[in-house]
Design an enzyme around this catalytic site. Sequence first.
Site, PDB file in Angstrom:
ATOM      1  N   ARG A 164      39.692   6.207 -36.833  1.00 50.46           N
ATOM      2  CA  ARG A 164      39.356   7.530 -37.366  1.00 50.46           C
ATOM      3  C   ARG A 164      38.613   8.389 -36.350  1.00 50.46           C
ATOM      4  O   ARG A 164      38.930   9.565 -36.146  1.00 50.46           O
ATOM      5  CB  ARG A 164      38.512   7.377 -38.631  1.00 50.46           C
ATOM      6  CG  ARG A 164      39.218   6.686 -39.792  1.00 50.46           C
ATOM      7  CD  ARG A 164      38.272   6.555 -40.975  1.00 50.46           C
ATOM      8  NE  ARG A 164      38.865   5.859 -42.107  1.00 50.46           N
ATOM      9  CZ  ARG A 164      38.822   4.546 -42.293  1.00 50.46           C
ATOM     10  NH1 ARG A 164      38.201   3.788 -41.401  1.00 50.46           N
ATOM     11  NH2 ARG A 164      39.381   3.989 -43.346  1.00 50.46           N
ATOM     12  N   ALA A 215      30.189   6.343 -27.518  1.00 53.74           N
ATOM     13  CA  ALA A 215      29.592   6.593 -28.834  1.00 53.74           C
ATOM     14  C   ALA A 215      30.063   5.510 -29.796  1.00 53.74           C
ATOM     15  O   ALA A 215      30.096   5.719 -31.008  1.00 53.74           O
ATOM     16  CB  ALA A 215      29.979   7.976 -29.342  1.00 53.74           C
ATOM     17  N   ARG A 218      29.834   1.110 -29.579  1.00 54.97           N
ATOM     18  CA  ARG A 218      28.789   0.096 -29.706  1.00 54.97           C
ATOM     19  C   ARG A 218      28.265  -0.247 -28.318  1.00 54.97           C
ATOM     20  O   ARG A 218      29.019  -0.283 -27.340  1.00 54.97           O
ATOM     21  CB  ARG A 218      29.332  -1.163 -30.382  1.00 54.97           C
ATOM     22  CG  ARG A 218      30.025  -0.925 -31.701  1.00 54.97           C
ATOM     23  CD  ARG A 218      29.105  -0.346 -32.746  1.00 54.97           C
ATOM     24  NE  ARG A 218      28.090  -1.299 -33.171  1.00 54.97           N
ATOM     25  CZ  ARG A 218      27.145  -1.003 -34.068  1.00 54.97           C
ATOM     26  NH1 ARG A 218      27.078   0.204 -34.589  1.00 54.97           N
ATOM     27  NH2 ARG A 218      26.264  -1.922 -34.432  1.00 54.97           N
ATOM     28  N   ASP A 230      25.446   6.867 -26.262  1.00 57.01           N
ATOM     29  CA  ASP A 230      24.714   7.043 -27.519  1.00 57.01           C
ATOM     30  C   ASP A 230      24.321   5.694 -28.100  1.00 57.01           C
ATOM     31  O   ASP A 230      23.545   5.636 -29.047  1.00 57.01           O
ATOM     32  CB  ASP A 230      25.575   7.818 -28.522  1.00 57.01           C
ATOM     33  CG  ASP A 230      24.812   8.166 -29.787  1.00 57.01           C
ATOM     34  OD1 ASP A 230      23.738   8.792 -29.671  1.00 57.01           O
ATOM     35  OD2 ASP A 230      25.282   7.815 -30.891  1.00 57.01           O
ATOM     36  N   GLU A 253      19.365  -1.813 -28.002  1.00 62.54           N
ATOM     37  CA  GLU A 253      18.712  -0.627 -28.552  1.00 62.54           C
ATOM     38  C   GLU A 253      17.809  -0.904 -29.744  1.00 62.54           C
ATOM     39  O   GLU A 253      16.941  -0.091 -30.086  1.00 62.54           O
ATOM     40  CB  GLU A 253      19.768   0.396 -28.981  1.00 62.54           C
ATOM     41  CG  GLU A 253      20.576  -0.035 -30.196  1.00 62.54           C
ATOM     42  CD  GLU A 253      21.683   0.954 -30.540  1.00 62.54           C
ATOM     43  OE1 GLU A 253      21.791   1.302 -31.715  1.00 62.54           O
ATOM     44  OE2 GLU A 253      22.430   1.373 -29.634  1.00 62.54           O
ATOM     45  N   HIS A 281      21.589   6.747 -30.527  1.00 67.76           N
ATOM     46  CA  HIS A 281      22.539   6.374 -31.596  1.00 67.76           C
ATOM     47  C   HIS A 281      22.581   7.465 -32.667  1.00 67.76           C
ATOM     48  O   HIS A 281      22.492   7.195 -33.867  1.00 67.76           O
ATOM     49  CB  HIS A 281      22.156   5.030 -32.210  1.00 67.76           C
ATOM     50  CG  HIS A 281      23.330   4.269 -32.744  1.00 67.76           C
ATOM     51  ND1 HIS A 281      23.443   2.907 -32.638  1.00 67.76           N
ATOM     52  CD2 HIS A 281      24.455   4.683 -33.384  1.00 67.76           C
ATOM     53  CE1 HIS A 281      24.581   2.505 -33.191  1.00 67.76           C
ATOM     54  NE2 HIS A 281      25.206   3.572 -33.644  1.00 67.76           N
TER      55      HIS A 281
END
Length: 330
Positions: free
Chosen positions: A156, A233, A235, A259, A264, A296
Amino acid sequence: MTKIMFFGTRDYEKEMALNWGKKNNVEVTTSKELLSSATVDQLKDYDGVTTMQFGKLENDVYPKLESYGIKQIAQRTAGFDMYDLDLAKKHNIVISNVPSYSPETIAEYSVSIALQLVRRFPDIERRVQTHDFTWQAEIMSKPVKNMTVAIIGTGRIGAATAKIYAGFGATITAYDAYPNKDLDFLTYKDSVKEAIKDADIISLHVPANKESYHLFDKAMFDHVKKGAILVNAARGAVINTPDLIAAVNDGTLLGAAIDTYENEAAYFTNDWTNKDIDDKTLLELIEHERILVTPHIAFFSDEAVQNLVEGGLNAALSVINTGTCETRLN
């Protein structure tokens, strides 16, 4: 009345969660804490739980949930690598996620931050801060319509990203184990290496799994077109971070925007102002002039937050009432 614990509550989510509870005749309790060995005992009198985990969930949580009669954990993200699906299944715990909450939002982030690097915004801003207003070759860019963009993962989010780049007139290559036949404006390649070899921009949109772990490492960067831009953006574990930094330093990559970062969990979504960051790799990313780091946050829009809140609660209630839900993972 059915009771659901809403762990990991942000201030902006609380009203949404409580309003959902009123509409669905469910008692929703919000907590800023996350589900963990230290908090699981709070669920003794609850029917279900939804949370937004970032780090790995401890193994002893699953049997405790089972002993309390809780049958599910509803994760409020698309990613679910923080859970042991087999262990959860062993203890009769259904793990669910929210696979689609606003793919366009993440796609818009991916393209917009790539454009910052394409147009040399970080370099231009640094020059302006020192009152250097000259036009120099090193800050000259080229139009996206003359670029090739590689989309790695055309689910998507990847599909939405590809459509935006198509609007710019870019040539788009892609790799996905399960090609989307509806994306007839791009060209699928047989491997990631083939997809990226001529790409000026590489945009990553794959889940974290055994196949994608450190997919982009030194060996993969050796196949990148010199001067390309990389955006992650997806994982954090998809990238070997030291190898990424090396690729930027040696000019293989013009720059990168990330991101998500593999380690993290200890820092992202927390306020670390005036605190020491012990992660030297993260510090190197943040301080690098040609790497843009965001916490993130690519998904972060009002639409996405609403969909995540309701998606997690709907999944929890569905398992409570029926034993399953549409977004179950195990």
